[in-house]
Design a protein around this motif. Structure first.
Motif, PDB file in Angstrom:
ATOM      1  N   MET A 128       0.544  -1.461   0.356  1.00  0.00           N
ATOM      2  CA  MET A 128       0.267   0.288   0.074  1.00  0.00           C
ATOM      3  C   MET A 128       1.140   1.362  -0.284  1.00  0.00           C
ATOM      4  O   MET A 128       0.035   2.224  -0.601  1.00  0.00           O
ATOM      5  CB  MET A 128      -0.850  -0.248   1.673  1.00  0.00           C
ATOM      6  N   LEU A 129       2.367   0.711   0.690  1.00  0.00           N
ATOM      7  CA  LEU A 129       2.899   2.495   0.569  1.00  0.00           C
ATOM      8  C   LEU A 129       3.600   2.514  -0.479  1.00  0.00           C
ATOM      9  O   LEU A 129       3.777   4.222  -0.863  1.00  0.00           O
ATOM     10  CB  LEU A 129       4.040   1.992   1.736  1.00  0.00           C
ATOM     11  N   THR A 130       3.322   1.570  -1.072  1.00  0.00           N
ATOM     12  CA  THR A 130       4.684   1.052  -2.620  1.00  0.00           C
ATOM     13  C   THR A 130       3.726   1.615  -3.622  1.00  0.00           C
ATOM     14  O   THR A 130       4.065   3.060  -4.164  1.00  0.00           O
ATOM     15  CB  THR A 130       4.485   0.357  -3.192  1.00  0.00           C
ATOM     16  N   ALA A 131       2.022   2.240  -3.213  1.00  0.00           N
ATOM     17  CA  ALA A 131       0.986   2.350  -4.702  1.00  0.00           C
ATOM     18  C   ALA A 131       1.224   3.965  -4.263  1.00  0.00           C
ATOM     19  O   ALA A 131       0.768   4.309  -4.763  1.00  0.00           O
ATOM     20  CB  ALA A 131       0.169   1.516  -4.150  1.00  0.00           C
ATOM     21  N   PHE A 132       0.986   3.960  -3.093  1.00  0.00           N
ATOM     22  CA  PHE A 132       0.619   5.553  -2.670  1.00  0.00           C
ATOM     23  C   PHE A 132       2.106   5.931  -3.369  1.00  0.00           C
ATOM     24  O   PHE A 132       1.626   7.612  -3.655  1.00  0.00           O
ATOM     25  CB  PHE A 132       0.875   5.934  -1.151  1.00  0.00           C
ATOM     26  N   ILE A 180      10.454   4.098  -3.519  1.00  0.00           N
ATOM     27  CA  ILE A 180       9.109   3.433  -3.868  1.00  0.00           C
ATOM     28  C   ILE A 180      10.173   2.127  -3.879  1.00  0.00           C
ATOM     29  O   ILE A 180       9.264   1.241  -3.507  1.00  0.00           O
ATOM     30  CB  ILE A 180       9.621   3.920  -5.161  1.00  0.00           C
ATOM     31  N   PRO A 181      11.305   1.738  -4.715  1.00  0.00           N
ATOM     32  CA  PRO A 181      12.195   0.387  -4.666  1.00  0.00           C
ATOM     33  C   PRO A 181      11.729  -0.372  -2.959  1.00  0.00           C
ATOM     34  O   PRO A 181      11.660  -0.933  -2.848  1.00  0.00           O
ATOM     35  CB  PRO A 181      13.569   0.477  -4.769  1.00  0.00           C
ATOM     36  N   VAL A 182      12.326   0.821  -2.219  1.00  0.00           N
ATOM     37  CA  VAL A 182      12.231   0.314  -0.387  1.00  0.00           C
ATOM     38  C   VAL A 182      10.805  -0.555  -0.062  1.00  0.00           C
ATOM     39  O   VAL A 182      11.215  -2.019   0.406  1.00  0.00           O
ATOM     40  CB  VAL A 182      12.618   1.521   0.637  1.00  0.00           C
ATOM     41  N   PHE A 183      10.089   0.332  -0.060  1.00  0.00           N
ATOM     42  CA  PHE A 183       8.278  -0.402  -0.284  1.00  0.00           C
ATOM     43  C   PHE A 183       8.435  -1.678  -0.380  1.00  0.00           C
ATOM     44  O   PHE A 183       7.840  -2.046  -0.597  1.00  0.00           O
ATOM     45  CB  PHE A 183       7.431   0.832  -0.011  1.00  0.00           C
TER      46      PHE A 183
END
Length: 395
Positions: free
Chosen positions: A300-304, A374-377
């Motif tokens: 979800m964090l990645t999508a945000f 983004i890659p981290v999430f």
């Protein structure tokens, strides 16, 4: 009452968890410096955890190692105020990491030996709930200290003083158990249950009855793999996260503390709800569901972040849900680890957590600095899913 010292210890490290990475950046350090410092500290904690876990079980003395941990942490945090360079600060932090883990294995064994197996979930949940409140109070205190404009030395002195108070309280309140046998009894009970189940299945087969029951033991290697992967995912995500809130979402230091207050508050609720007694199979199912839920939250964090819809409110909400899920996970996994990991190897749990944490502590900041958050999430979400698979294979 013996937990009171741990309350103030967690207060100190609640402040330090947010203050230290922001402080390193403020004095000219980078995300990579934070990653190297945290990762190296966790790698050093691996042999230290083995040693402290072995020595406390060998001597059957647990209080002395808790006192060593709190006293040395207090002294080293005071020395932080005298550090005039990032390199010296890192060296002191690495030394502190070795002594900080000295209280972990003794604390887990104390709980396991002071309570029967049927009470382990409740006992671990009560301890974690109480100390999580300490962590939460520390975060609230950190918010106040930051808002009031206290300088870094004052903040570090507060952390040092809280740890010294933890030492004094533990000196009078912590008492070693008179007899150490509960984990041994659990091991015997598991062997007897396994033998009885095998005889029952064999009798049914010999009498001509069909049975769908299977005779399998828990896969300790898969369980240990799940521990490492979960810790890796958590560390990858959380090590650079204060910088994400500070630099990407442009929150002030006091607001970053406030966001983590929500995370810790949700954890307090989670520990309270995790105190119910569960059957072993139900405990394992809930453990897997919790790990999977953490992975979904990371995605979800990645999508945000990909959509650009990354507000402080949504990030704080996800962080709060992660705190709630972690509380459930932590109680379930502590209880199961005391059952599965044999006596004499109490430090193995902390070793595995440190191993995953060390890898993530470097991977997270390095990836964030090189490629962005983004890659981290995304990597964190994938690793949580792999941890889910490992825990599923373990049972």
């Amino acid at each position: 009452m013996w937990r009171l010292g741990f309350f103030f210890h967690e207060m100190a490290f609640g402040i330090l968890s947010i203050f230290l990475p922001l402080y390193v950046v403020s004095i000219g350090g980078s995300l990579l410096d934070i990653g190297v410092m945290t990762s190296t500290a966790l790698f050093l904690a691996i042999p230290a955890s083995f040693f402290w876990g072995y020595i406390c079980d060998k001597t059957k003395r647990y209080k002395r190692y808790i006192l060593i941990s709190f006293l040395f942490s207090s002294a080293l945090l005071y020395l932080f105020t005298l550090a005039n360079s990032i390199s010296l600060l890192i060296v002191l932090y690495l030394i502190m990491a070795v002594f900080h883990v000295a209280h972990e294995a003794p604390k887990n064994v104390l709980i396991a030996e002071l309570y029967s197996r049927e009470e382990w979930e409740k006992a671990f949940a009560l301890y974690e709930w109480f100390t999580e409140i300490g962590w939460l109070v520390g975060l609230i205190l950190g918010t106040f200290v930051s808002f009031a404009g206290f300088n870094s030395n004052t903040t570090l002195l507060i952390c040092s003083s809280l740890n010294f108070l933890a030492f004094i309280l533990s000196l009078f309140l912590v008492v070693d158990p008179i007899l150490v046998f509960e984990r041994g009894l659990v091991g015997i009970e598991k062997s007897v249950d396994f033998t009885y189940k095998g005889i029952t299945i064999a009798s049914k087969i010999l009498d001509g009855f069909s049975t769908c029951e299977s005779l399998t033991r828990e896969n300790l290697y898969a369980f240990c793999g799940g521990l490492v992967l979960f810790s890796l995912a958590t560390s990858t995500l959380f090590t650079p996260l204060p910088i994400f809130f500070s630099s990407t979402l442009h929150l002030t230091t006091s607001m970053v503390f406030a966001v983590y207050v929500l995370n810790s508050s949700a954890g307090v609720v989670g520990y309270f709800l995790a105190s119910n007694k569960l059957e072993p199979q139900e405990e394992k199912k809930r453990l897997r569901k919790t790990v999977l839920f953490r992975g979904i939250l990371a995605f979800m964090l990645t999508a945000f972040a990909i959509s650009g819809f990354q507000t402080a409110f949504l990030a704080a909400l996800v962080l709060a849900l992660m705190g709630f899920a972690y509380a459930l996970y932590h109680v379930y996994v502590l209880s199961l680890s005391m059952e599965l990991i044999p006596a004499g190897k109490a430090g193995l749990f902390d070793v595995l957590v440190s191993l995953g944490g060390a890898g993530g502590a470097f991977i997270g900041p390095f990836t964030a600095q090189t490629f962005g958050f983004i890659p981290v999430f995304f990597m964190s979400g994938v690793t949580f899913f792999l941890a889910y698979i490992a825990f599923k294979l373990s049972s």
